[in-house]
Scaffold this active site. Structure first.
Site, mmCIF file in Angstrom:
data_model
loop_
_atom_site.group_PDB
_atom_site.id
_atom_site.type_symbol
_atom_site.label_atom_id
_atom_site.label_comp_id
_atom_site.label_asym_id
_atom_site.label_seq_id
_atom_site.Cartn_x
_atom_site.Cartn_y
_atom_site.Cartn_z
ATOM 1 C CB CYS A 190 6.076 -12.844 27.001
ATOM 2 S SG CYS A 190 7.605 -13.780 26.851
ATOM 3 C CG HIS A 191 2.233 -11.574 25.879
ATOM 4 N ND1 HIS A 191 2.837 -12.793 25.669
ATOM 5 C CD2 HIS A 191 2.272 -10.906 24.695
ATOM 6 C CE1 HIS A 191 3.230 -12.872 24.410
ATOM 7 N NE2 HIS A 191 2.909 -11.759 23.796
ATOM 8 N N GLY A 192 2.795 -9.927 30.409
ATOM 9 C CA GLY A 192 2.327 -9.376 31.669
ATOM 10 C C GLY A 192 1.466 -10.269 32.533
#
Length: 208
Positions: A163-165
């Protein structure tokens, strides 16, 4: 022609009084019964449902079917929980990248006391963690391969949140410079012998 005398109603007698008392008692009784019938569903709604009780109950995991290097996901309290059977190579990798981690010593209260160690576990070979990213609640993916092209040469193997690393190692410890602020949550768990793990039961239990 004489004027008729007005008719004056006679005072209520005992039969009339008895009838009125009976009507009053019946009305009060029906009202009370209605209140009771209304209250029963309300009180019942305050009790936990069978589904809620089942979700809160401990979950037993048979470890015999989880091969070294394999990951199993089970449900506990409506959350996915990982049970990872770590290999000796996986465990050896945990001591090589502490400088890249945000909280390598697990100082934040994200695990029971008995899992506050480098391996974040009771038994080093078995890692148990809630499979929810501590950033915004996405579910990371298991990436045990070291140094893949998409994650870079410093990747030792672990869990990656698409999703956001956010990144976590094989002990669920979060890397620096990612959105997630905390290590993965380790739930309470215990061993019932060498082949059975119970999630939701607090304490090491019996390992043999």
């Amino acid at each position: 022609m004489s004027t008729p005398e007005p008719i004056i109603p006679a005072p209520p007698g005992e039969p009339e009084l008895a009838r009125r008392k009976l009507l009053l008692a019946s009305t009060v009784g029906l009202g009370t019964a209605g209140l009771v019938l209304t209250a029963v569903p309300f009180v019942a709604s305050l009790e936990p449902s069978e589904r809620a009780l089942a979700e809160a109950a401990p979950v037993a995991v048979d470890l015999a079917g989880i091969a070294p290097g394999a990951l199993r996901t089970v449900a506990w309290r409506g959350m996915p929980v990982w049970v990872l059977h770590r290999t000796p190579a996986m465990l050896a990798s945990l001591g090589r990248h502490d400088a890249l981690l945000l909280d390598p010593q697990s100082a934040a209260d994200q695990q029971p006391v008995y899992a506050r160690n480098r391996d974040r576990s009771i038994v080093p070979a078995w890692f148990v963690a809630v499979a929810i990213c501590t950033h915004l609640g996405c579910s990371p993916v298991f990436r045990p391969d070291a140094a893949p092209a998409d994650l870079g040469p410093d990747w030792p193997g672990g869990f990656y949140c698409p999703c956001h690393g956010s990144r976590y190692d094989l002990a669920g410890r979060v890397f620096q410079n990612v959105p997630a602020p905390l290590n993965l949550l380790v739930p309470p768990y215990a061993f019932h012998g060498p082949g059975r793990l119970v999630i939701g039961e607090d304490g090491p239990g019996k390992l043999a």
